[in-house]
Write an enzyme that holds these catalytic residues in place. Structure first.
Site, PDB file in Angstrom:
ATOM      1  N   ASP A 148       0.787  -1.224   0.000  1.00  0.00           N
ATOM      2  CA  ASP A 148       0.000   0.000   0.000  1.00  0.00           C
ATOM      3  C   ASP A 148       0.820   1.275   0.000  1.00  0.00           C
ATOM      4  O   ASP A 148       1.968   1.280  -0.374  1.00  0.00           O
ATOM      5  CB  ASP A 148      -0.998  -0.022   1.155  1.00  0.00           C
ATOM      6  CG  ASP A 148      -2.308   0.613   0.757  1.00  0.00           C
ATOM      7  OD1 ASP A 148      -2.349   1.832   0.646  1.00  0.00           O
ATOM      8  OD2 ASP A 148      -3.277  -0.129   0.542  1.00  0.00           O
ATOM      9  N   HIS A 230      -4.610   5.796   3.996  1.00  0.00           N
ATOM     10  CA  HIS A 230      -5.015   4.807   3.000  1.00  0.00           C
ATOM     11  C   HIS A 230      -4.665   3.379   3.391  1.00  0.00           C
ATOM     12  O   HIS A 230      -5.503   2.475   3.327  1.00  0.00           O
ATOM     13  CB  HIS A 230      -4.354   5.194   1.675  1.00  0.00           C
ATOM     14  CG  HIS A 230      -4.725   4.339   0.521  1.00  0.00           C
ATOM     15  ND1 HIS A 230      -3.964   3.273   0.128  1.00  0.00           N
ATOM     16  CD2 HIS A 230      -5.767   4.386  -0.329  1.00  0.00           C
ATOM     17  CE1 HIS A 230      -4.522   2.719  -0.930  1.00  0.00           C
ATOM     18  NE2 HIS A 230      -5.619   3.371  -1.224  1.00  0.00           N
ATOM     19  N   SER A 563      -9.940   0.986  -4.644  1.00  0.00           N
ATOM     20  CA  SER A 563      -9.022   0.701  -3.542  1.00  0.00           C
ATOM     21  C   SER A 563      -9.752   0.097  -2.357  1.00  0.00           C
ATOM     22  O   SER A 563      -9.188  -0.664  -1.599  1.00  0.00           O
ATOM     23  CB  SER A 563      -8.366   1.985  -3.038  1.00  0.00           C
ATOM     24  OG  SER A 563      -7.119   2.152  -3.619  1.00  0.00           O
TER      25      SER A 563
END
Ligand SMILES: *[C@@H]1O[C@H](CO)[C@@H](O)[C@H](O)[C@H]1NC(C)=O
Ligand SMILES: *[C@@H]1O[C@H](CO)[C@@H](O)[C@H](O)[C@H]1NC(C)=O
Ligand SMILES: *[C@@H]1O[C@H](CO)[C@@H](O)[C@H](O)[C@H]1NC(C)=O
Ligand SMILES: *[C@@H]1O[C@H](CO)[C@@H](O)[C@H](O)[C@H]1NC(C)=O
Length: 781
Positions: A148, A230, A563
């Site tokens: 990631d 994220h 995502s």
């Protein structure tokens, strides 16, 4: 002169010789970062070693450039190769080397969250749309490697997208309660990874749930810590622990959890300010294979406009070798929809995920002075419990002197007269070009002093997005007219924007997300992509807490993108793998595809945001249903041989393909190869990119019985669209004690009167209990 050298076959001596010639020329060139990919690791270790790669570089690079001679990354577990700073000539010279498969400039991959990356500071609640996961407790030995985001602000992407926030995202926030290891057993002995330390990350940051963390210095990172988002979000979506009573300001109290709470997580942080360097992505996948993960989850991809083939696409390369080692790689389809042919991560050994909404939405209603209530979308937290009524003004009537009313209508910067807007709620029409709602809010608040915004959206299906404290509501054209009509007929129009409420259940759901990238795949239309769809709109998952809070403060936020849908499938795959440990990645993929759901919660075929029935180019096989995937009945096994034949059909030479493999692996391309034959590899869906009218094409498939009964008969049911005749033989598949694999043929015939476009349908095998659905897309022209 050395073009002739370059085109001949090379030995190191020739490279040495040519390098002497072009030192003076190459020194004029700026070296760039290249990846040198050398195929499968070789049994004899010396050829996989750093020393070996150094030697290759040594003979090539000028002696005085000692830094460059060390290379940047060395790959040796899943595949061989390295990355280094090279000039164009040096790269070309290396690509002629016997052991080198491909040399390509380090590509910059992009996060797939940037479309509508709408974190909400204040919401929490149930994160999973799969209630079945509630029943799964305790820890499993499945390890998900989450490759990631990096540590810096992703600024370059924000211009491209509406409503994107600037993201400062790192790999993982270890203290989040979502990564608590309470109740977890020992770390599985197969785990060989590490917990890399950094100034703000130490060995104790890992535990029995978050078992490993790595970051890559070449990306500029100094730690695996996630400061803003994220990585923490995606990891907790895939496998976050249960966090009960997660709540903020009393809103949406509930239990937050990931897809597979019992899973272990290993975090690999690969991105920088500009994106995710392919060389670091490759290193992360090489490490993940070495470390012993079962599943790799990648919410990153090359930009759809970047048409690279498989041998210069880091995710395709890394995933190919992971697949050879039995590790499943799941990747996001991208957020470039709804334009056709935008899907990325399309290699057949990848599991490619599109995004849908879930049965929850957020409503921001407005109450007109007349008492009429208009239900708009949007997420905002204007703090007053009793919101005030404000005067309402149409932006078109509030133009600054000498500014075109058309500019004012869409609230372009500088177009509004603050005297006419200040202290009021303003109605703007969404401009057609790429202006974000946040930019409009900035204009109406900062330039003109508005107290609220109603945005009339002309084209997109409205999505709820987070706008902090600013009273905001987005309405469609129909409601926009109602508001304007009210204003036209009222002397002093007023409006109240009420705080956002959660709407549940939202119908219909699932609906294909507007932003989700669409097929057909541009590299070859003979494999159907994306493969499946999963929730990716306003998904609630863990976030790092505010800087001032205790590190272990629970914090959750909403985000949208493929995502977010990708880790749902990673969690689902882990769920299936935990129940069916002996299944290969292709069996798990097949199970999730053939059992996918194509109906929404109104019992109608899944639609897109235009309200029209969706196609497999939008949904793949459909919305995943992990519970059904445990009992698929039959599976399509796609073997290494299938993937290799695929590479032959795609057009790679026998020589090139052999270089990617072990010397021991015997493989030769079929005598007859053509791109059309790609449709024939044993994939759970069927795509034919080119069928002429009046032409017939035969496709073969084989299925393996994994159901509880050995003696079982499956019967075919075909749903064919108009213009396409579909026949299958045999019509019954009979399995027995010693027959667990059966083949069949499907004929597609494009009628002379058929319209020239893609036609979609399905072939379903049923034994009365299981139903094995294989979707097809056929382009008649
Ligand atoms: C590092 O470890 C020590 C004790 O081992 C602990 O007190 C400290 O908070 C840790 N730091 C971080 C950033 O985790
Ligand atoms: C929805 O599907 C229809 C039919 O395939 C297509 O024409 C339309 O563009 C799609 N809308 C969106 C928003 O993707
Ligand atoms: C809500 O509270 C925040 C912070 O306390 C403040 O900055 C903001 O102006 C308030 N908004 C409204 C609409 O009162
Ligand atoms: C399956 O069929 C075979 C042959 O007809 C029979 O011998 C066998 O007992 C059957 N097995 C089961 C489990 O019914």
């Amino acid at each position: 002169m050395f073009t002739t050298y370059l085109s001949s076959s090379f030995s190191l001596i020739v490279i040495l010789f040519t390098s002497l010639i072009f030192i003076s020329i190459s020194s004029l060139q700026t070296p760039k970062h290249y990846v040198v990919y050398m195929g499968n690791p070789i049994e004899a270790d010396v050829h996989n070693s750093e020393a070996y790669y150094l030697q290759m570089l040594d003979t090539l690079l000028p002696r005085e450039e000692s830094e460059r001679r060390k290379g940047v990354h060395h790959y040796k577990h899943a595949f061989r190769g390295f990355s280094a700073m090279l000039t164009e000539e040096e790269a070309a010279a290396l690509s002629g080397h016997d052991e080198v498969v491909s040399v390509f400039e380090d590509p910059m991959l992009q996060l797939h969250t940037t479309r509508s990356w709408d974190f909400l500071d204040s919401l929490s609640g149930e994160s999973s749309s799969f209630p079945i996961y509630n029943s799964f407790h305790g820890s499993s030995d499945i390890i998900i490697g989450v490759v990631d985001t990096g540590e810096n602000t992703i600024t370059s992407l924000t211009l491209l997208n509406r409503d994107s926030q600037e993201i400062d995202s790192r790999s993982i926030w270890p203290e989040s309660p979502s990564f608590s290891d309470k109740g977890f057993g020992e770390i599985p002995s197969k785990w060989k990874g590490i917990c890399m330390e950094g100034p703000d990350f130490n060995k104790s940051s890992c535990n029995r749930k978050l078992i490993g963390a790595r970051y890559y210095k070449s990306t500029g990172a100094t730690s695996a810590r996630d400061s803003n988002g994220h990585g923490t979000h995606t990891a907790s979506t895939a496998a976050g622990a249960h966090v009960v009573e997660a709540s903020d300001r009393g809103l949406a109290r509930g239990t937050a959890k990931g897809g597979q709470p019992g899973c272990r997580i290993a975090a690999y942080k690969t991105c920088t300010a500009d994106g995710c360097p392919g060389s670091a992505m490759l290193k992360a996948m090489d490490d993940a294979v070495h470390d012993g993960v079962d599943i790799i989850s990648i919410s990153i991809g090359l930009n759809a406009a970047f048409k690279s083939d498989y041998l210069s696409d880091p995710i395709a390369i890394g995933a190919f070798h992971a697949e050879l080692k039995g590790i499943m790689v799941i990747a996001s389809a991208g957020n470039d929809g709804p334009i056709a042919s935008t899907v990325t991560n399309v290699a057949p050994w990848l599991f490619t995920v599109a995004a849908s909404n879930i049965d929850r939405d957020f409503q921001s209603s407005v109450i007109l002075g007349s008492g009429k209530v208009i239900r708009g979308a949007g997420i905002h937290f204007s703090n007053s419990t009793r919101p005030k009524a404000y005067s309402l003004v149409y932006a078109r009537n509030a133009a600054a002197a000498s500014k075109p009313v058309e500019d004012a209508r869409t609230c372009l910067p500088g177009s509004l007269d603050p005297k006419k807007v200040s202290g009021k709620v303003i109605v703007c029409v969404m401009p057609r070009d790429a202006v974000t709602t946040k930019q409009i809010i900035k204009v109406v608040v900062e330039d003109a002093g508005a107290r609220g915004l109603i945005l009339v959206n002309q084209k997109e299906k409205i999505r709820a997005s987070d706008f902090g404290h600013f009273p905001f509501s987005e309405v469609d054209m129909t409601d926009g007219y109602k508001i304007l009509k009210y204003m036209l007929h009222t002397k002093s129009p007023t409006v109240t924007i009420v705080p956002t409420v959660e709407v549940k259940p939202t119908k219909p759901a699932p609906v294909v997300a507007f932003f989700s990238s669409r097929g057909p795949a541009s590299l070859t239309e003979n494999i159907l992509k994306p493969d499946v769809m999963a929730p990716g709109v306003l998904i609630l998952a863990a976030l790092p807490p505010p800087k001032t809070a205790k590190p272990s403060t629970p914090k959750f936020g909403l985000a949208s993108g493929t995502s977010m849908s990708c880790p749902h499938v990673s969690g689902a795959a882990a769920f299936v793998k935990a129940q069916r440990p002996s299944w290969t990645p292709s069996m798990i993929k097949s199970a999730l595809m053939t059992t996918a759901i194509t109906y929404d919660n109104m019992r109608r075929p899944v639609t897109n945001t235009s309200g029209l029935t969706s196609t497999p180019h939008e949904t793949g096989a459909g919305e995943i249903s992990p519970q059904r995937a445990i009992n698929p009945g039959l599976v399509f096994e796609t073997t290494t041989q299938d993937y290799l034949q695929y590479l032959c059909y795609f057009g790679y030479s026998q020589k090139t393909i052999s270089k990617t493999l072990n010397k021991a692996t015997k493989f030769s391309c079929p005598k007859k190869t053509s791109k059309d034959l790609i449709s024939n590899i044993n994939y759970p869906s069927i795509s034919i990119g080119n069928l002429r009218r009046g032409q017939r094409k035969m496709i073969e498939r084989s299925v393996t019985n994994v159901g509880p009964e050995r003696n079982v008969t499956y019967v075919a049911h075909i749903e064919a669209p108009e213009g396409l005749v579909v026949k299958v033989a045999p019509k019954r598949l009979v399995f027995g004690e010693n027959v667990d694999k059966v083949s069949y043929k499907v004929w597609f015939y494009g009628e002379k009167s058929a319209s020239k476009r893609y036609h979609h349908g399905s072939l379903e095998w049923s034994d009365g209990y299981h139903s094995v659905r294989s979707v097809f897309s056929v382009n008649i022209n």
